[in-house]
Design a protein around this motif. Sequence first.
Motif, PDB file in Angstrom:
ATOM      1  N   VAL A 257      81.270 -48.787  72.753  1.00  0.00           N
ATOM      2  CA  VAL A 257      82.128 -49.709  73.369  1.00  0.00           C
ATOM      3  C   VAL A 257      82.479 -49.022  74.823  1.00  0.00           C
ATOM      4  CG1 VAL A 257      84.390 -50.788  73.292  1.00  0.00           C
ATOM      5  CG2 VAL A 257      82.975 -50.880  71.318  1.00  0.00           C
ATOM      6  N   SER A 258      82.673 -47.813  74.872  1.00  0.00           N
ATOM      7  CA  SER A 258      82.976 -47.373  76.269  1.00  0.00           C
ATOM      8  C   SER A 258      81.900 -47.192  77.151  1.00  0.00           C
ATOM      9  CB  SER A 258      83.473 -45.796  76.177  1.00  0.00           C
ATOM     10  OG  SER A 258      82.663 -44.915  75.824  1.00  0.00           O
ATOM     11  N   ILE A 259      80.715 -46.847  76.656  1.00  0.00           N
ATOM     12  CA  ILE A 259      79.528 -46.991  77.452  1.00  0.00           C
ATOM     13  C   ILE A 259      79.302 -48.404  77.853  1.00  0.00           C
ATOM     14  CG2 ILE A 259      76.954 -47.174  77.382  1.00  0.00           C
ATOM     15  CD1 ILE A 259      77.192 -44.739  75.143  1.00  0.00           C
ATOM     16  N   ALA A 260      79.299 -49.452  76.985  1.00  0.00           N
ATOM     17  CA  ALA A 260      79.224 -51.040  77.444  1.00  0.00           C
ATOM     18  C   ALA A 260      80.256 -51.082  78.406  1.00  0.00           C
ATOM     19  CB  ALA A 260      79.284 -51.752  76.137  1.00  0.00           C
ATOM     20  N   ARG A 261      81.256 -50.732  78.402  1.00  0.00           N
ATOM     21  CA  ARG A 261      82.634 -51.293  79.377  1.00  0.00           C
ATOM     22  C   ARG A 261      82.329 -50.652  80.573  1.00  0.00           C
ATOM     23  NH1 ARG A 261      87.033 -49.534  76.633  1.00  0.00           N
ATOM     24  NH2 ARG A 261      86.748 -47.607  77.938  1.00  0.00           N
ATOM     25  N   GLU A 262      82.281 -49.381  80.510  1.00  0.00           N
ATOM     26  CA  GLU A 262      82.163 -48.815  81.627  1.00  0.00           C
ATOM     27  C   GLU A 262      80.894 -48.862  82.676  1.00  0.00           C
ATOM     28  OE1 GLU A 262      82.871 -44.329  81.227  1.00  0.00           O
ATOM     29  OE2 GLU A 262      84.746 -44.944  80.194  1.00  0.00           O
ATOM     30  N   ASN A 263      79.737 -49.197  81.986  1.00  0.00           N
ATOM     31  CA  ASN A 263      78.619 -49.487  82.822  1.00  0.00           C
ATOM     32  C   ASN A 263      78.197 -51.278  82.985  1.00  0.00           C
ATOM     33  OD1 ASN A 263      77.966 -46.911  83.392  1.00  0.00           O
ATOM     34  ND2 ASN A 263      77.557 -46.655  80.821  1.00  0.00           N
ATOM     35  N   GLY A 264      79.079 -51.683  82.275  1.00  0.00           N
ATOM     36  CA  GLY A 264      78.811 -53.239  82.208  1.00  0.00           C
ATOM     37  C   GLY A 264      77.625 -54.050  81.470  1.00  0.00           C
ATOM     38  N   VAL A 265      77.361 -52.982  80.599  1.00  0.00           N
ATOM     39  CA  VAL A 265      76.112 -53.520  79.729  1.00  0.00           C
ATOM     40  C   VAL A 265      76.568 -54.216  78.617  1.00  0.00           C
ATOM     41  CG1 VAL A 265      74.744 -51.946  80.891  1.00  0.00           C
ATOM     42  CG2 VAL A 265      75.753 -51.097  78.720  1.00  0.00           C
ATOM     43  N   PRO A 266      75.638 -54.999  77.947  1.00  0.00           N
ATOM     44  CA  PRO A 266      75.913 -55.725  76.795  1.00  0.00           C
ATOM     45  C   PRO A 266      76.060 -54.489  75.600  1.00  0.00           C
ATOM     46  CG  PRO A 266      74.169 -56.881  77.789  1.00  0.00           C
ATOM     47  CD  PRO A 266      74.661 -55.633  78.492  1.00  0.00           C
ATOM     48  N   LEU A 267      76.855 -54.961  74.546  1.00  0.00           N
ATOM     49  CA  LEU A 267      76.728 -53.976  73.465  1.00  0.00           C
ATOM     50  C   LEU A 267      75.578 -53.568  72.878  1.00  0.00           C
ATOM     51  CD1 LEU A 267      80.156 -55.199  71.486  1.00  0.00           C
ATOM     52  CD2 LEU A 267      79.582 -53.110  72.666  1.00  0.00           C
ATOM     53  N   PHE A 268      74.674 -54.663  72.633  1.00  0.00           N
ATOM     54  CA  PHE A 268      73.460 -53.923  72.019  1.00  0.00           C
ATOM     55  C   PHE A 268      72.591 -53.070  72.774  1.00  0.00           C
ATOM     56  CE2 PHE A 268      71.697 -57.195  75.066  1.00  0.00           C
ATOM     57  CZ  PHE A 268      70.298 -56.870  75.487  1.00  0.00           C
ATOM     58  N   LEU A 269      72.605 -53.287  74.123  1.00  0.00           N
ATOM     59  CA  LEU A 269      72.052 -52.238  75.054  1.00  0.00           C
ATOM     60  C   LEU A 269      72.696 -50.849  74.867  1.00  0.00           C
ATOM     61  CD1 LEU A 269      69.624 -51.848  77.064  1.00  0.00           C
ATOM     62  CD2 LEU A 269      71.264 -52.311  78.940  1.00  0.00           C
ATOM     63  N   ALA A 270      74.105 -50.800  74.791  1.00  0.00           N
ATOM     64  CA  ALA A 270      74.879 -49.709  74.612  1.00  0.00           C
ATOM     65  C   ALA A 270      74.556 -49.089  73.386  1.00  0.00           C
ATOM     66  CB  ALA A 270      76.250 -49.854  74.756  1.00  0.00           C
ATOM     67  N   ARG A 271      74.234 -49.993  72.348  1.00  0.00           N
ATOM     68  CA  ARG A 271      73.718 -49.294  71.101  1.00  0.00           C
ATOM     69  C   ARG A 271      72.356 -48.530  71.076  1.00  0.00           C
ATOM     70  NH1 ARG A 271      76.634 -54.113  69.212  1.00  0.00           N
ATOM     71  NH2 ARG A 271      78.345 -53.370  67.830  1.00  0.00           N
ATOM     72  N   ARG A 272      71.717 -49.284  71.803  1.00  0.00           N
ATOM     73  CA  ARG A 272      70.241 -48.408  72.215  1.00  0.00           C
ATOM     74  C   ARG A 272      70.423 -47.128  72.837  1.00  0.00           C
ATOM     75  NH1 ARG A 272      65.820 -52.619  73.846  1.00  0.00           N
ATOM     76  NH2 ARG A 272      64.390 -50.805  73.483  1.00  0.00           N
TER      77      ARG A 272
END
Length: 123
Positions: A90-105
Amino acid sequence: MKRAFLIWVVGLFTLVPYALWYLLFEAERSHYPFLITFIFAWVTGYYSVVLPMIAAWRVRKFFRFIQSASSADEIRKKFATPENREAFIVSIARENGVPLFLARRIFARIERGLLKEKAEYGS
């Protein structure tokens, strides 16, 4: 990111109106190009300069975290629980403004790299 947005808003409500007023009422003809460029650049071009710098800072911060860890096991322990994993994703997604599926990858690739390193060095 919030600081950059705050700086942009403050400039938008202080510097841009003053530059526009100066352009319309006080400026000499030789100052026109600079003032017009400043106004357009502040309104439209600020983030094209600032966002890449913020992204580079975030990547550098993340790699410092990885380098500062004494071992790959220490990093694995931090991400061992599902709650920590999800918080990191979630922190990757929020800080970089990317969707959760991309942050999971992204997280899966990081994890795969750590496991590969463990297998190669036999830790």
